[in-house]
Enzyme design. Sequence first.
Site, PDB file in Angstrom:
ATOM      1  CD  GLN A 109     -45.364 -20.569 -16.911  1.00 40.82           C
ATOM      2  OE1 GLN A 109     -44.779 -20.165 -17.907  1.00 40.82           O
ATOM      3  NE2 GLN A 109     -44.735 -20.925 -15.817  1.00 40.82           N
ATOM      4  CB  ILE A 111     -54.664 -19.910 -20.216  1.00 38.30           C
ATOM      5  CG1 ILE A 111     -56.128 -19.791 -20.667  1.00 38.30           C
ATOM      6  CG2 ILE A 111     -54.601 -20.394 -18.782  1.00 38.30           C
ATOM      7  CD1 ILE A 111     -56.338 -19.667 -22.123  1.00 38.30           C
ATOM      8  NE  ARG A 124     -65.939 -32.539 -23.160  1.00 42.90           N
ATOM      9  CZ  ARG A 124     -67.175 -32.081 -22.980  1.00 42.90           C
ATOM     10  NH1 ARG A 124     -67.429 -30.790 -23.089  1.00 42.90           N
ATOM     11  NH2 ARG A 124     -68.159 -32.904 -22.713  1.00 42.90           N
ATOM     12  CG  HIS A 222     -52.679  -1.920 -23.971  1.00 44.03           C
ATOM     13  ND1 HIS A 222     -51.624  -1.274 -23.375  1.00 44.03           N
ATOM     14  CD2 HIS A 222     -53.493  -2.340 -22.958  1.00 44.03           C
ATOM     15  CE1 HIS A 222     -51.791  -1.292 -22.062  1.00 44.03           C
ATOM     16  NE2 HIS A 222     -52.904  -1.934 -21.784  1.00 44.03           N
ATOM     17  CG  HIS A 226     -49.680  -6.463 -19.805  1.00 41.04           C
ATOM     18  ND1 HIS A 226     -49.034  -5.770 -18.808  1.00 41.04           N
ATOM     19  CD2 HIS A 226     -50.432  -7.407 -19.168  1.00 41.04           C
ATOM     20  CE1 HIS A 226     -49.369  -6.273 -17.627  1.00 41.04           C
ATOM     21  NE2 HIS A 226     -50.214  -7.270 -17.814  1.00 41.04           N
ATOM     22  NE  ARG A 231     -46.661 -14.951 -18.636  1.00 44.63           N
ATOM     23  CZ  ARG A 231     -46.815 -15.620 -17.501  1.00 44.63           C
ATOM     24  NH1 ARG A 231     -45.788 -16.165 -16.886  1.00 44.63           N
ATOM     25  NH2 ARG A 231     -48.009 -15.725 -16.947  1.00 44.63           N
TER      26      ARG A 231
END
Length: 310
Positions: A109, A111, A124, A222, A226, A231
């Site tokens: 979520q 990302i 990896r 900024h 957001h 969130r």
Amino acid sequence: MPLTESQLADIEAQRDASAATRRPTVPALEEKLFAVIPLLDHGFIRVIDYMGDDGAVVQAARVSYGRGTRRVSEDAGLIRYLMRHHHSTPFEMCELKLHVKLPIFVARQWIRHRTANVNEYSARYSVLDREFYIPEPAHLAAQSAVNRQGRGAVLEGDEAADVLALLRDDAARCYDHYAHMLNEDAEGEPADPDRAGLARELARMNLTLNTYTQWYWKTDLHNLLHFCALRADAHAQYEIRVYAEAIIDILRAWVPATYEAFQDYRLNAANFSGAMVAALKRMLAGENVTQETSGMSKREWTEMMTALGK
Ligand SMILES: Cc1cc2nc3c(=O)[nH]c(=O)nc-3n(C[C@H](O)[C@H](O)[C@H](O)COP(=O)(O)OP(=O)(O)OC[C@H]3O[C@@H](n4cnc5c(N)ncnc54)[C@H](O)[C@@H]3O)c2cc1C
């Protein structure tokens, strides 16, 4: 997995060091630098670096040669004006860099917020730790009957115990198979010399989404606001909300005037559509407006009533 002795020593060494600088610093945030802020069962946030402060927002807004600050109240007033009118670029002059440890399903979520710079722990290259997010019983809830994207009542008794056991067992079994396929001992040597072992980049596909990952995440003020507005909102999933709330606490220490303006004009504010404003005007004029006479859908009407605390 708790932090190792050597990880703790690295953090302490960073916290003990200091450097002279001509740049403005924020004592309250300096106090938090590098320290682990624990979240969920194994997660955390650490502030790694920052650039700017409330003064930098004001400085950019005034395009001044010096610090650009006047009286604290005047600066706070300017920041409130900028926030109220969505003048966003002065806030982009400040940056925050975090080290975050979070479950993979939360990372998916997180990302989605594209306006950040990210570097994730490479599964990896390295082996992921045996760490899974298992919700506290109070957060183990049923599917909401009214919100398809939310939770309802907390699971109780046998059902809760059954779900917790499944979450733990499945994560542990998948991790055991991951470790088996890797075929590595603690030193990275083959645990069973007769097997080649599967590449780390392939073995990881067997892990459950509650496995923890880590990243460095940097964004400007900024876009950070957001992120927090979306969130920390009640509609966001609890597991990402706890991270957003921790970041808001960091904001309070870092940019107190911006934090106050953000509370007033974003977090505690409400947006009214054209139809809502029209209905509110009629209500203030003494008319008994209902959902049916408002021209709004039931959903929009309910949203307006919720915003008005009705
Ligand atoms: C409660 C909630 C539920 C969600 N549910 C879903 C879901 O069901 N499915 C799903 O896929 N997502 C879902 N999302 C994710 C959501 O749609 C956004 O992708 C996420 O919140 C990131 O927001 P953003 O794009 O504004 O942020 P950022 O990516 O940080 O972008 C910030 C702003 O920059 C601008 N911007 C950035 N990149 C571009 C671009 N390429 N083109 C144009 N403008 C750009 C936009 O104005 C954007 O608002 C959900 C989010 C929340 C908070």
